[in-house]
Design an enzyme around this catalytic site. Sequence first.
Site, short mmCIF file in Angstrom:
data_model
loop_
_atom_site.label_atom_id
_atom_site.label_comp_id
_atom_site.label_asym_id
_atom_site.label_seq_id
_atom_site.Cartn_x
_atom_site.Cartn_y
_atom_site.Cartn_z
N THR A 1 34.22 41.11 40.80
CA THR A 1 35.17 41.50 39.77
C THR A 1 35.67 42.93 39.90
O THR A 1 36.88 43.18 39.97
CB THR A 1 34.53 41.31 38.38
OG1 THR A 1 34.25 39.93 38.18
CG2 THR A 1 35.47 41.79 37.27
N HIS B 1 30.24 31.07 35.17
CA HIS B 1 28.90 31.51 35.54
C HIS B 1 27.83 30.72 34.79
O HIS B 1 26.83 30.28 35.37
CB HIS B 1 28.72 33.00 35.23
CG HIS B 1 29.29 33.90 36.27
ND1 HIS B 1 28.77 34.03 37.52
CD2 HIS B 1 30.36 34.75 36.21
CE1 HIS B 1 29.47 34.91 38.22
NE2 HIS B 1 30.44 35.37 37.44
N ASP C 1 41.26 37.74 39.76
CA ASP C 1 40.62 38.58 40.77
C ASP C 1 39.94 37.79 41.87
O ASP C 1 39.80 38.27 43.00
CB ASP C 1 39.61 39.51 40.09
CG ASP C 1 38.63 38.76 39.20
OD1 ASP C 1 38.86 37.56 38.91
OD2 ASP C 1 37.63 39.37 38.76
#
Length: 567
Positions: free
Chosen positions: A232, A353, A396
Amino acid sequence: MSTSYFSNSNSMSFNNYSALVGDGDEDEDQFEHQDINHSGIGSNSNNNRNINNNNNNSHQDHNPFFFTSKDFEQTPSSSPSNKKSGSGAGGSRFALDDDEEEDKEDHAFIEVERLIAPSSALYNKRRLLAFGLLLILLILGTTISIVIYRNISHKDDQDVPLDSSSSSSSSSSEPVPPSSYSTNIPNLIVISIDGCRWDYLNRGITPNLQALYNNAKGAHAQFITPQFPSKTFPNHYSLATGLYPEYHGIIGNQMYDPTANKYFDYKKPAVTDPFWYWGEPIWVTALKNGLTAACYFWPGCSAPIQGYSPNPNMVTYSDTQATDVLGTVFQWQLNQRPNLTMVYLSDVDIAGHEYGTESKQVNQALGFVDGAIGTFIKNMTDAGLIENTNILILSDHGMTNITGTIDITTYINMSQILLGGGATPILSIFPIDGELTVDEIYDKLSGIHPNLTIYRKEDVPAQYNFNSTTNARIAPIIGVADLGWAVYTGKAITDFATHGYDPVNMNMKGIFIGHGPNIKGGLMPFNFSNTDAYTLYTGLLNITENLPITNGTTYLRNLVIKSKSEP
């Protein structure tokens, strides 16, 4: 990135920066007025009072206040008895003998001194007083002139302070646009959806995002390629600077700098330290060129870089939902109308995640963010702002599910090495003085698992752009796990999915959408490296002067931005 990467205590104000930075508040020049030394004037006055009266006596004929004994001299009486009686024919009221007359003459001189000295002293005292007043006025005038000059000369040099989401700018002067800037250039909003993989848009649950580019209304890339490691912080700062991580300094979400013996963690106060950030992010370029800039949680905005910080600027990260973030950003567009706004949304990354890429939670997060963006676009349209705003929506990196674990603790004593960053899926290993050498570390870890490749720094593949000899933050030993594999270093792995792998893997690719008055629509399929985004920003903002060197190209800018002849 799954949880907050800013400490709640990290809101800054520059000053420093000037350090760098700044904090945050602007300093005002202060001037002290010194007291006039009247004792000096007094001593001069006393010296000037020592007048030589003998000098004045030489001019007694022209002094109306000077008397001699002749003014008292009378014709003496012929009778001695009349000298003191004051009677007798033709006699004077006062008859003086010669001695008395001489005494009177001496006394007259005493009277003359009494009359002359005060007169001369008064004249000189007045002259000194006038001189003192003129001196005081001169000093005051000079001091006031200095204050005015310095206030004017420093007015445009004030640092932009690190601020919260305050609606007012802390600078007292408006920046002067460069000659290349036109006030008619549309504003630019860049929205990053962290962890939004390129193919998430194909799930049929993002109608608002698709409406921005369907029917030739905007631009849509097949994918955007992140930098290595596909984490990130490194990739948001690459998106902001156009630089590879090895050149902009942010090589991981966690890292170690051996030259300063400092540690960086995206969850800790280090994120506000400009020491870590190299290069020039787009908001600094905008501010340098007389534009205004705002940031909401974008990595890197938390530190004053080259003494510049966006304003408004939300720097204290929390897992704020997309609806709240974009609600605040819309208010900025209504009130401050910044030329550039950088926005970070964490919802999709967190769900990925915690639950995995194919989970219903990821789909719910996608739908939620899509709805928030749809509301934002509607609000901008209703407010009459959308026609003067270019909007870029990107990510990203992508995300992949964890399918296996590599335990290195069975091959090396972890107390004998220093980990310079997070272990999954990249290992950054520094030697510890008195413990294992670089060669010994390499020998112990190389070949221990078929899905983990160990490199000496100088042998890291060129396509990773991760072996700069001038960047001490890149460790002497680098380990790279294959897609889907996690590296266990003694800390429990709780994520179901992660990222950071080789960017060549399709699961690491991100999204790109462009919409606005200067964005071409109906483009053929294309893709690009995220370092190309910087020149797209500068093109849309019409910034052409004093641009920094980047690792990007003009490919994306030339492809996406309309020419003047295009409707």
